[in-house]
Design a protein around this motif. Sequence first.
Motif, PDB file in Angstrom:
ATOM      1  N   ALA A  27      52.906 -31.962 -15.344  1.00  0.00           N
ATOM      2  CA  ALA A  27      53.331 -30.684 -14.780  1.00  0.00           C
ATOM      3  C   ALA A  27      54.782 -30.758 -14.313  1.00  0.00           C
ATOM      4  O   ALA A  27      55.537 -29.787 -14.445  1.00  0.00           O
ATOM      5  CB  ALA A  27      52.405 -30.294 -13.633  1.00  0.00           C
ATOM      6  N   ALA A  28      55.196 -31.907 -13.798  1.00  0.00           N
ATOM      7  CA  ALA A  28      56.570 -32.067 -13.320  1.00  0.00           C
ATOM      8  C   ALA A  28      57.573 -31.922 -14.466  1.00  0.00           C
ATOM      9  O   ALA A  28      58.592 -31.235 -14.332  1.00  0.00           O
ATOM     10  CB  ALA A  28      56.744 -33.416 -12.636  1.00  0.00           C
ATOM     11  N   THR A  29      57.288 -32.547 -15.591  1.00  0.00           N
ATOM     12  CA  THR A  29      58.190 -32.445 -16.745  1.00  0.00           C
ATOM     13  C   THR A  29      58.194 -31.022 -17.287  1.00  0.00           C
ATOM     14  O   THR A  29      59.241 -30.490 -17.662  1.00  0.00           O
ATOM     15  CB  THR A  29      57.783 -33.442 -17.845  1.00  0.00           C
ATOM     16  OG1 THR A  29      57.794 -34.749 -17.294  1.00  0.00           O
ATOM     17  CG2 THR A  29      58.744 -33.388 -19.016  1.00  0.00           C
ATOM     18  N   ALA A  30      57.041 -30.381 -17.323  1.00  0.00           N
ATOM     19  CA  ALA A  30      56.963 -28.991 -17.791  1.00  0.00           C
ATOM     20  C   ALA A  30      57.811 -28.085 -16.901  1.00  0.00           C
ATOM     21  O   ALA A  30      58.550 -27.230 -17.396  1.00  0.00           O
ATOM     22  CB  ALA A  30      55.518 -28.520 -17.813  1.00  0.00           C
ATOM     23  N   SER A  31      57.749 -28.277 -15.585  1.00  0.00           N
ATOM     24  CA  SER A  31      58.550 -27.479 -14.650  1.00  0.00           C
ATOM     25  C   SER A  31      60.040 -27.723 -14.844  1.00  0.00           C
ATOM     26  O   SER A  31      60.851 -26.795 -14.806  1.00  0.00           O
ATOM     27  CB  SER A  31      58.160 -27.802 -13.212  1.00  0.00           C
ATOM     28  OG  SER A  31      56.850 -27.366 -12.957  1.00  0.00           O
ATOM     29  N   PRO A  73      50.071 -31.182 -18.397  1.00  0.00           N
ATOM     30  CA  PRO A  73      49.081 -32.260 -18.491  1.00  0.00           C
ATOM     31  C   PRO A  73      48.186 -32.104 -19.722  1.00  0.00           C
ATOM     32  O   PRO A  73      47.773 -31.001 -20.072  1.00  0.00           O
ATOM     33  CB  PRO A  73      48.275 -32.105 -17.195  1.00  0.00           C
ATOM     34  CG  PRO A  73      49.227 -31.456 -16.252  1.00  0.00           C
ATOM     35  CD  PRO A  73      50.069 -30.538 -17.107  1.00  0.00           C
ATOM     36  N   ARG A  74      47.916 -33.208 -20.377  1.00  0.00           N
ATOM     37  CA  ARG A  74      47.171 -33.218 -21.647  1.00  0.00           C
ATOM     38  C   ARG A  74      45.674 -33.084 -21.401  1.00  0.00           C
ATOM     39  O   ARG A  74      44.968 -34.059 -21.281  1.00  0.00           O
ATOM     40  CB  ARG A  74      47.461 -34.504 -22.404  1.00  0.00           C
ATOM     41  CG  ARG A  74      48.924 -34.832 -22.570  1.00  0.00           C
ATOM     42  CD  ARG A  74      49.586 -34.141 -23.685  1.00  0.00           C
ATOM     43  NE  ARG A  74      48.997 -34.574 -24.938  1.00  0.00           N
ATOM     44  CZ  ARG A  74      49.096 -33.895 -26.052  1.00  0.00           C
ATOM     45  NH1 ARG A  74      49.760 -32.777 -26.071  1.00  0.00           N
ATOM     46  NH2 ARG A  74      48.552 -34.326 -27.144  1.00  0.00           N
TER      47      ARG A  74
END
Length: 99
Positions: A27-31, A73-74
């Motif tokens: 989620a951090a990378t997506a944000s 997240p996968r």
Amino acid sequence: MTAALQAAGPPVHRGPVLTLSTVTGTAATASELAARVPGAVAEAMEGYGAATAAVQRGIPVLEIRAVSNAVGPRDRAAWRIPDALKALEAASSVLTEVL
């Protein structure tokens, strides 16, 4: 193309597709990516290479993606592959009418 697809009924989102060398798994990378590229509608690995080759040869190019899972997240249990394939089939049926 966007208007024709929207008129046919399938959900359509138009915007930048992030080209990455790997899938976003947190989620951090997506944000972080969403903040870096506002309005991004998807992430992919394949489209950029095909589009670059087409542009270099003066060939028009359009990328249509049917998305089966959200960025982040996968969670394989949440993937909607059959729905994505149905959406791609619906979009494909419109293409011959528009092109």
